[in-house]
Write an enzyme that holds these catalytic residues in place. Structure first.
Site, PDB file in Angstrom:
ATOM      1  N   ASP A  99      42.476  47.996  40.730  1.00  0.00           N
ATOM      2  CA  ASP A  99      43.482  48.604  39.864  1.00  0.00           C
ATOM      3  C   ASP A  99      44.184  47.609  38.948  1.00  0.00           C
ATOM      4  O   ASP A  99      45.305  47.833  38.525  1.00  0.00           O
ATOM      5  CB  ASP A  99      44.532  49.301  40.734  1.00  0.00           C
ATOM      6  N   GLU A 121      36.287  50.468  45.472  1.00  0.00           N
ATOM      7  CA  GLU A 121      37.608  50.826  45.992  1.00  0.00           C
ATOM      8  C   GLU A 121      38.230  51.915  45.118  1.00  0.00           C
ATOM      9  O   GLU A 121      39.359  51.813  44.650  1.00  0.00           O
ATOM     10  CB  GLU A 121      38.525  49.608  46.087  1.00  0.00           C
ATOM     11  N   ARG A 218      55.297  44.033  41.324  1.00  0.00           N
ATOM     12  CA  ARG A 218      56.221  44.114  40.199  1.00  0.00           C
ATOM     13  C   ARG A 218      57.362  45.092  40.464  1.00  0.00           C
ATOM     14  O   ARG A 218      58.500  44.860  40.046  1.00  0.00           O
ATOM     15  CB  ARG A 218      55.464  44.542  38.930  1.00  0.00           C
ATOM     16  N   HIS A 248      54.138  33.572  46.012  1.00  0.00           N
ATOM     17  CA  HIS A 248      53.391  33.863  44.792  1.00  0.00           C
ATOM     18  C   HIS A 248      53.893  32.994  43.647  1.00  0.00           C
ATOM     19  O   HIS A 248      55.067  32.621  43.582  1.00  0.00           O
ATOM     20  CB  HIS A 248      53.546  35.347  44.446  1.00  0.00           C
TER      21      HIS A 248
END
Length: 374
Positions: A99, A121, A218, A248
């Site tokens: 995605d 997926e 996000r 991250h």
């Protein structure tokens, strides 16, 4: 080359690379195919780590990563850059996974050229276009375009059928992330030095239970990320726990975590891990706290419960099976649910022993079979 299908596999982030390298390996080993690989570089350093360990040398590398890049700028560069590569390669199929912006724009660029798209997926849905954002819309766009939908579970396949996708194009293949985890586990068994970089933390936290943490979504930037940090800080106050948190690279994550968690004795804020070391962290951890999609699939394969720090999940199979639990980003709830598992052996065992619904490690072979016959 005559008679061989040319398959162009496109990806750009570390999770995509992990989930697609078993398929790339399978395609390269099959004489029915000419396998080509294009990477966008959407995650540069983290992507390169997976390419190296999996021994994949891309045929094309767009190298599009820029500091603080907007989604629209990234999408525009991807669409035009991938279009040029598709025109040069003229593949029989374009394969994308999941995605990401890379996957979504590759599907659009292929559609503009009437090249069929295989979506690995496929069919994950949260039902909320803002959670996860922008991934939910990305995968719905791919689902509209794809000619072959490789759904990891029957739940995902059913979601596609509800959207009026041709049932003949929908196939339950399992999730290739389990193939990848089996591969890397065997690799580490052969070469333990691939994952010995956590040994100093194992010594530092000897006698404590390890809680692994990942966070990067996000939709959690801002208040959600601050609440996650507060929950970790409170859990780290327990003398029996230690938190290992590969932070991250995104400054929206890093700045918050460094400010709120830096200097705590029981918290190790470390650089993002390469794939062998992340597999080792999963093995060490008693429990995983995450807002990642992949961890919801990987950790249960090793019998590790997952608390999902999101409001929704596109992987309800894990919740239904009991391997994962949605806890949102409220600090009180994260702490309460973590302590319930840590302090109640029966509750922990119920999650740790639940059946992992995401696959058996043979997904790539099934997808190769579909590409050969579709």
């Amino acid at each position: 080359m005559s008679g061989r299908k040319r398959i162009l596999t496109v990806f750009g982030t570390r999770p995509e690379a992990i989930k697609l390298f078993p398929l790339v390996h399978a395609l390269e080993a099959d004489p029915r195919f000419e396998s080509r690989v294009c990477v966008s570089g959407q995650h540069r350093s983290m992507l390169d780590q997976v390419l190296e360990i999996a021994s994949i040398a891309p045929d094309h590398d767009l190298d599009l990563m820029r500091p603080d890049q907007s989604l629209d700028a990234l999408t525009a560069e991807l669409l035009t850059g991938l279009g040029k590569i598709f025109d040069a390669e003229r593949p029989d199929w374009v394969v994308v996974q999941g995605d990401t912006a890379t996957a979504m724009t590759a599907a659009i660029a292929a559609y503009y050229r009437k090249i069929p798209v295989a979506h690995v997926e496929a069919g994950l849905r949260s039902g909320n276009i803002h959670h996860p954002w922008p991934e939910e819309v990305n995968r719905k766009i791919i689902g509209t375009i794809a000619a072959l939908h490789c759904a990891p579970t029957e739940t995902s396949a059913a979601a596609l059928r509800r959207e009026n996708v041709d049932p003949a194009a929908v196939h339950v293949t399992g999730n290739t992330v389990i193939d990848a985890l089996h591969w890397i586990t065997a690799k580490i068994a052969e070469r333990p030095e691939l994952a010995d970089g956590l040994a100093h933390l194992e010594r530092r936290f000897a006698g404590k239970r390890i809680v692994g943490v990942t966070s990067h979504r996000r939709e959690n930037f801002g208040e959600g990320m601050a609440a996650i940090a507060d929950a970790i800080r409170r859990l780290a106050g327990r003398n029996d726990l230690a938190m290992i948190f590969p932070v991250h690279l995104n400054p929206n994550v890093r700045a918050v975590m460094n400010e709120r968690l830096g200097g705590l004795d029981n918290v190790a804020l470390i650089e993002p891990l390469d794939y062998p070391h992340f597999a080792r962290l999963l093995d060490l951890a008693t429990l995983m706290l995450t807002d990642s999609g992949g961890v919801q699939e990987e950790a249960p394969a090793l019998g590790k419960p997952v608390l999902v720090m999101r409001e929704t999940t596109e992987r309800p199979e894990g919740v239904e099976a009991g391997t994962a639990k949605l806890v949102g980003t409220d600090a009180d709830r994260i702490v309460a649910e973590a302590e319930r598992l840590l302090d109640d052996p029966a509750a922990y065992a119920a999650m740790a022993r639940a059946h992992n619904p995401f696959g058996d490690g043979r997904s790539a072979a099934r997808i190769v079979g579909l590409l050969a016959t579709t």
